[in-house]
Design a protein around this motif. Structure first.
Motif, PDB file in Angstrom:
ATOM      1  N   MET A 170       0.851  -1.172   0.000  1.00 20.18           N
ATOM      2  CA  MET A 170       0.000   0.000   0.000  1.00 20.18           C
ATOM      3  C   MET A 170       0.893   1.230   0.000  1.00 20.18           C
ATOM      4  N   GLU A 171       0.460   2.243  -0.772  1.00 21.65           N
ATOM      5  CA  GLU A 171       1.219   3.476  -0.898  1.00 21.65           C
ATOM      6  C   GLU A 171       0.252   4.662  -0.916  1.00 21.65           C
ATOM      7  N   LEU A 172       0.724   5.805  -0.411  1.00 22.15           N
ATOM      8  CA  LEU A 172      -0.058   7.042  -0.477  1.00 22.15           C
ATOM      9  C   LEU A 172       0.541   7.925  -1.561  1.00 22.15           C
ATOM     10  N   ILE A 173      -0.292   8.362  -2.506  1.00 23.83           N
ATOM     11  CA  ILE A 173       0.140   9.232  -3.587  1.00 23.83           C
ATOM     12  C   ILE A 173      -0.668  10.521  -3.519  1.00 23.83           C
ATOM     13  N   HIS A 174       0.039  11.654  -3.455  1.00 22.90           N
ATOM     14  CA  HIS A 174      -0.656  12.938  -3.370  1.00 22.90           C
ATOM     15  C   HIS A 174      -1.512  13.123  -4.615  1.00 22.90           C
ATOM     16  N   GLU A 175      -2.800  13.384  -4.419  1.00 23.67           N
ATOM     17  CA  GLU A 175      -3.722  13.571  -5.543  1.00 23.67           C
ATOM     18  C   GLU A 175      -4.058  15.043  -5.748  1.00 23.67           C
ATOM     19  N   VAL A 198      -6.242  22.169  -6.165  1.00 20.30           N
ATOM     20  CA  VAL A 198      -5.078  22.168  -7.033  1.00 20.30           C
ATOM     21  C   VAL A 198      -4.478  20.768  -7.052  1.00 20.30           C
ATOM     22  N   GLY A 199      -4.455  20.161  -8.225  1.00 22.77           N
ATOM     23  CA  GLY A 199      -3.847  18.854  -8.412  1.00 22.77           C
ATOM     24  C   GLY A 199      -3.645  18.588  -9.884  1.00 22.77           C
ATOM     25  N   GLU A 200      -2.898  17.547 -10.183  1.00 25.48           N
ATOM     26  CA  GLU A 200      -2.638  17.225 -11.581  1.00 25.48           C
ATOM     27  C   GLU A 200      -3.894  16.711 -12.278  1.00 25.48           C
ATOM     28  N   ARG A 201      -4.646  15.824 -11.604  1.00 29.63           N
ATOM     29  CA  ARG A 201      -5.838  15.248 -12.230  1.00 29.63           C
ATOM     30  C   ARG A 201      -7.132  15.908 -11.791  1.00 29.63           C
ATOM     31  N   ILE A 202      -7.142  16.511 -10.607  1.00 27.67           N
ATOM     32  CA  ILE A 202      -8.334  17.197 -10.102  1.00 27.67           C
ATOM     33  C   ILE A 202      -7.937  18.615  -9.736  1.00 27.67           C
ATOM     34  N   ARG A 203      -8.591  19.580 -10.386  1.00 30.55           N
ATOM     35  CA  ARG A 203      -8.370  20.981 -10.042  1.00 30.55           C
ATOM     36  C   ARG A 203      -9.642  21.754 -10.351  1.00 30.55           C
ATOM     37  N   VAL A 259      -9.910   4.984  -2.534  1.00 33.62           N
ATOM     38  CA  VAL A 259      -9.872   5.390  -1.126  1.00 33.62           C
ATOM     39  C   VAL A 259      -8.880   6.545  -0.998  1.00 33.62           C
ATOM     40  N   PHE A 260      -9.303   7.573  -0.296  1.00 34.51           N
ATOM     41  CA  PHE A 260      -8.469   8.749  -0.068  1.00 34.51           C
ATOM     42  C   PHE A 260      -8.296   8.971   1.436  1.00 34.51           C
ATOM     43  N   VAL A 261      -7.170   9.532   1.813  1.00 35.97           N
ATOM     44  CA  VAL A 261      -6.934  10.003   3.173  1.00 35.97           C
ATOM     45  C   VAL A 261      -6.309  11.391   3.065  1.00 35.97           C
ATOM     46  N   ALA A 262      -6.460  12.184   4.111  1.00 35.85           N
ATOM     47  CA  ALA A 262      -5.944  13.550   4.056  1.00 35.85           C
ATOM     48  C   ALA A 262      -5.455  13.996   5.422  1.00 35.85           C
ATOM     49  N   ARG A 280      -4.231  18.175   2.375  1.00 38.86           N
ATOM     50  CA  ARG A 280      -3.470  17.448   1.372  1.00 38.86           C
ATOM     51  C   ARG A 280      -4.133  16.079   1.253  1.00 38.86           C
ATOM     52  N   VAL A 281      -4.683  15.792   0.083  1.00 42.27           N
ATOM     53  CA  VAL A 281      -5.446  14.572  -0.138  1.00 42.27           C
ATOM     54  C   VAL A 281      -4.588  13.568  -0.898  1.00 42.27           C
ATOM     55  N   HIS A 282      -4.521  12.357  -0.343  1.00 41.72           N
ATOM     56  CA  HIS A 282      -3.721  11.288  -0.942  1.00 41.72           C
ATOM     57  C   HIS A 282      -4.597  10.121  -1.353  1.00 41.72           C
ATOM     58  N   ARG A 283      -4.268   9.547  -2.479  1.00 39.35           N
ATOM     59  CA  ARG A 283      -4.920   8.330  -2.979  1.00 39.35           C
ATOM     60  C   ARG A 283      -4.187   7.140  -2.376  1.00 39.35           C
ATOM     61  N   VAL A 284      -4.940   6.187  -1.872  1.00 37.60           N
ATOM     62  CA  VAL A 284      -4.366   4.953  -1.320  1.00 37.60           C
ATOM     63  C   VAL A 284      -4.317   3.922  -2.435  1.00 37.60           C
ATOM     64  N   THR A 285      -3.123   3.420  -2.733  1.00 39.30           N
ATOM     65  CA  THR A 285      -2.995   2.421  -3.798  1.00 39.30           C
ATOM     66  C   THR A 285      -3.041   1.010  -3.214  1.00 39.30           C
TER      67      THR A 285
END
Length: 150
Positions: free
Chosen positions: A1-6, A38-43, A129-132, A145-150
């Motif tokens: 599992m990894e957290l990636i900033h979304e 502000v994000g690469e895929r969601i803004r 799933v997101f965590v922040a 800061r919202v992160h996607r859980v992989t």
């Protein structure tokens, strides 16, 4: 599992409406009046009309229940709901009093946002799933800061 900033978002809040002490603690309600995303895929922007219901227990911790809408730069609408907890320590109180911003590591402030949409370009959020983590700014403004859980 990894957290990636979304994405990172701010939510501007109206003054608190104090419901007052109840059997579970002190309840306050704040309307969400706007913000930025502000994000690469969601803004885009945070729409008005959302709400932030917080229940502050006798232990000094707040239990969050928040609902808002993100309007993306390309015309999609994302419903966001999250529950979480915030530690109301000196840093949080100073931010709420308008004295200064808190930093992300100043106090425990964590949420689990759930996003949903019917827009096919963003259906991936319905299965993610997101965590922040959060911090407070005078205004009042909250920043996550919202992160996607992989």
């Amino acid at each position: 599992m990894e957290l990636i900033h979304e994405f990172t978002f701010t939510a501007v809040l109206a003054p608190a409406v104090p419901v007052g002490p109840g059997p579970l603690g002190m309840r306050r309600i704040r309307e969400v009046t706007g913000g930025t995303v502000v994000g690469e895929r969601i803004r885009g922007v945070v729409g008005g009309g959302g709400g932030d219901w917080v229940l502050v227990g006798p232990d000094g911790w707040g239990r969050l229940d928040v609902r808002l809408t993100i309007h993306t730069h390309d015309g999609a609408h994302l419903y966001v709901q999250y529950f979480g907890v915030i530690e109301y320590n000196d840093a949080a109180h100073a931010a709420n009093a308008g004295e200064r911003s808190s930093d992300f590591d100043d106090h425990y402030f964590r949420t689990a946002p759930r996003l949903e949409t019917g827009d096919e370009r963003y259906t991936w959020v319905n299965r993610t799933v997101f965590v922040a983590d959060g911090r407070l700014h005078p205004g009042p403004v909250v920043e996550y800061r919202v992160h996607r859980v992989t």
